[in-house]
Structures are given as structure tokens and as C-alpha cells.
Scaffold this motif. Structure first.
Motif, PDB file in Angstrom:
ATOM      1  N   MET A   1      12.847   0.616  -5.263  1.00 18.05           N
ATOM      2  CA  MET A   1      12.394   0.003  -4.026  1.00 18.05           C
ATOM      3  C   MET A   1      13.523  -0.019  -2.981  1.00 18.05           C
ATOM      4  O   MET A   1      13.269   0.149  -1.801  1.00 18.05           O
ATOM      5  CB  MET A   1      11.908  -1.420  -4.290  1.00 18.05           C
ATOM      6  N   ARG A   2      14.752  -0.217  -3.431  1.00 19.40           N
ATOM      7  CA  ARG A   2      15.888  -0.402  -2.523  1.00 19.40           C
ATOM      8  C   ARG A   2      16.067   0.772  -1.562  1.00 19.40           C
ATOM      9  O   ARG A   2      16.192   0.575  -0.358  1.00 19.40           O
ATOM     10  CB  ARG A   2      17.140  -0.616  -3.366  1.00 19.40           C
ATOM     11  N   GLU A   3      16.113   1.986  -2.089  1.00 19.51           N
ATOM     12  CA  GLU A   3      16.333   3.163  -1.246  1.00 19.51           C
ATOM     13  C   GLU A   3      15.188   3.367  -0.262  1.00 19.51           C
ATOM     14  O   GLU A   3      15.407   3.686   0.904  1.00 19.51           O
ATOM     15  CB  GLU A   3      16.521   4.426  -2.105  1.00 19.51           C
ATOM     16  N   GLU A   4      13.964   3.177  -0.732  1.00 17.81           N
ATOM     17  CA  GLU A   4      12.805   3.349   0.140  1.00 17.81           C
ATOM     18  C   GLU A   4      12.799   2.285   1.248  1.00 17.81           C
ATOM     19  O   GLU A   4      12.545   2.585   2.409  1.00 17.81           O
ATOM     20  CB  GLU A   4      11.508   3.267  -0.684  1.00 17.81           C
ATOM     21  N   LEU A   5      13.129   1.055   0.889  1.00 18.87           N
ATOM     22  CA  LEU A   5      13.208  -0.030   1.855  1.00 18.87           C
ATOM     23  C   LEU A   5      14.254   0.283   2.932  1.00 18.87           C
ATOM     24  O   LEU A   5      13.988   0.171   4.126  1.00 18.87           O
ATOM     25  CB  LEU A   5      13.563  -1.343   1.147  1.00 18.87           C
ATOM     26  N   ALA A  21       5.911  -4.852   2.924  1.00 22.86           N
ATOM     27  CA  ALA A  21       5.384  -5.157   1.586  1.00 22.86           C
ATOM     28  C   ALA A  21       4.245  -4.211   1.220  1.00 22.86           C
ATOM     29  O   ALA A  21       4.183  -3.699   0.098  1.00 22.86           O
ATOM     30  CB  ALA A  21       4.932  -6.612   1.520  1.00 22.86           C
ATOM     31  N   LEU A  24       5.619  -0.698   0.541  1.00 23.01           N
ATOM     32  CA  LEU A  24       6.385  -0.625  -0.704  1.00 23.01           C
ATOM     33  C   LEU A  24       5.570  -1.039  -1.930  1.00 23.01           C
ATOM     34  O   LEU A  24       6.033  -0.898  -3.059  1.00 23.01           O
ATOM     35  CB  LEU A  24       7.634  -1.518  -0.594  1.00 23.01           C
ATOM     36  N   LYS A  26       4.794  -4.097  -2.742  1.00 23.05           N
ATOM     37  CA  LYS A  26       5.466  -5.284  -3.283  1.00 23.05           C
ATOM     38  C   LYS A  26       4.983  -6.528  -2.564  1.00 23.05           C
ATOM     39  O   LYS A  26       4.327  -6.466  -1.531  1.00 23.05           O
ATOM     40  CB  LYS A  26       6.993  -5.173  -3.106  1.00 23.05           C
ATOM     41  N   GLU A  30       9.254 -10.866  -2.366  1.00 26.76           N
ATOM     42  CA  GLU A  30      10.130  -9.927  -3.063  1.00 26.76           C
ATOM     43  C   GLU A  30      10.895  -9.054  -2.060  1.00 26.76           C
ATOM     44  O   GLU A  30      12.098  -8.834  -2.194  1.00 26.76           O
ATOM     45  CB  GLU A  30       9.279  -9.046  -3.996  1.00 26.76           C
ATOM     46  N   VAL A  31      10.208  -8.591  -1.030  1.00 24.89           N
ATOM     47  CA  VAL A  31      10.832  -7.759   0.001  1.00 24.89           C
ATOM     48  C   VAL A  31      11.856  -8.585   0.784  1.00 24.89           C
ATOM     49  O   VAL A  31      12.978  -8.131   1.029  1.00 24.89           O
ATOM     50  CB  VAL A  31       9.770  -7.147   0.944  1.00 24.89           C
ATOM     51  N   GLU A  34      14.930  -9.055  -1.270  1.00 27.09           N
ATOM     52  CA  GLU A  34      15.712  -7.825  -1.365  1.00 27.09           C
ATOM     53  C   GLU A  34      16.503  -7.587  -0.084  1.00 27.09           C
ATOM     54  O   GLU A  34      17.668  -7.208  -0.125  1.00 27.09           O
ATOM     55  CB  GLU A  34      14.801  -6.626  -1.672  1.00 27.09           C
TER      56      GLU A  34
END
Length: 160
Positions: A1-5, A21, A24, A26, A30-31, A34
């Protein structure tokens, strides 16, 4: 998720948590958590607005200044880079390859202001060997955004 975010918010830092959200897959909490972690870890270092100053009445001159330095023993280029980036008029400082060591971006009101900075502040620093100044005359694309898009012809095509 980190890289895409990170990829998403790099292109649009104004995107809402709800939309993020959904993209992703999510939960909003959670977002948000992060993003908070990424800010705390200094992976996200800031949020910026890209302005096309040419379309305003505010005068700004941008210069790219190449700087050749003598690195300091035990500290390399870091100490001199720090001295340079602490000047408030300096927008960015990069360690680069090639004939120069550092690339400094500067924004001021006039060419004279930039020349004064280079002559009286930058060039006088210990370990600066030489500088080369380049003025930005026109920006076509900045931070991935095209600034000089030609207007599309919206006329209807007529064929015989």
C-alpha cells in the motif's frame, strides 16, 4: 500500500482520504495512519502548490546556479550544502554529477537580486571554487505538470 499511496499523493496532494481509501481498497483510518507514519518518518517531507507565476502580476526570476566546491575533510559536501540551503532565498540544493558539484535553485524579484546573492553571499563562502548561473526564461513543465499546453482546436472537422 505504501508505494501506491506515495505515487498517488505525489501527483495530487489534495486528494481526499475517502477517495484515497477507495483507490487503495483500504479503510480511511488505515490510510490516515499510514500518511501520519510517512510524515513522522520524513518520507513525506512537505506539501507544495505549483503556481504558474507567469500568469500573475508578481515578478519572479528563477535561476539555476551550478557550484563547484572543495569538499571538507570528513564531511564531504554536506557542510557546505547545509550553509547554502540555510539561506531563505534558496529553494533547493542538489548534489550533482558532472563538472559542478551542487545545483542551487534560487527565486528572487529581479536578475540584480540573484546576481547580488551569488556575488555577495554564495561566492564568498569558504570552499566555493566557482559558480555558473542560468536563468529560467520559460517553464514548459514543472514537477510533472505541463504549464504551456497549447489550446486544442475545438472546431468541428468538415470534410467534403
Amino acid at each position: 500500500m505504501r508505494e501506491e499511496l506515495l505515487s498517488i499523493i505525489e501527483k495530487n496532494s489534495r486528494i481526499g482520504l475517502n477517495e484515497l481509501a477507495i483507490m487503495l481498497g483500504k479503510d480511511e483510518i488505515e490510510v490516515a495512519n499510514e500518511i501520519a507514519k510517512l510524515e513522522e518518518e520524513r518520507i513525506i517531507c512537505g506539501y507544495h502548490t505549483l503556481i504558474d507565476w507567469e500568469k500573475t502580476s508578481i515578478e519572479k526570476v528563477t535561476a539555476l546556479i551550478e557550484v563547484r566546491v572543495t569538499p571538507q575533510r570528513g564531511q564531504g559536501f554536506d557542510k557546505i550544502a547545509q550553509r547554502i540551503y540555510n539561506y531563505p532565498e534558496v529553494k533547493s540544493v542538489y548534489l550533482i554529477s558532472g563538472g559542478f558539484d551542487l545545483l542551487v535553485t534560487l527565486e528572487e524579484k529581479t536578475l540584480k537580486d540573484i546576481a547580488a546573492f551569488v556575488s555577495y553571499k554564495l561566492s564568498t563562502l569558504e570552499s566555493i571554487l566557482s559558480t555558473g548561473t542560468h536563468f529560467i526564461l520559460k517553464k514548459y513543465k514543472d514537477h510533472g505538470t505541463i504549464l504551456d499546453k497549447p489550446e486544442e482546436d475545438s472546431r468541428e472537422v468538415v470534410t467534403p
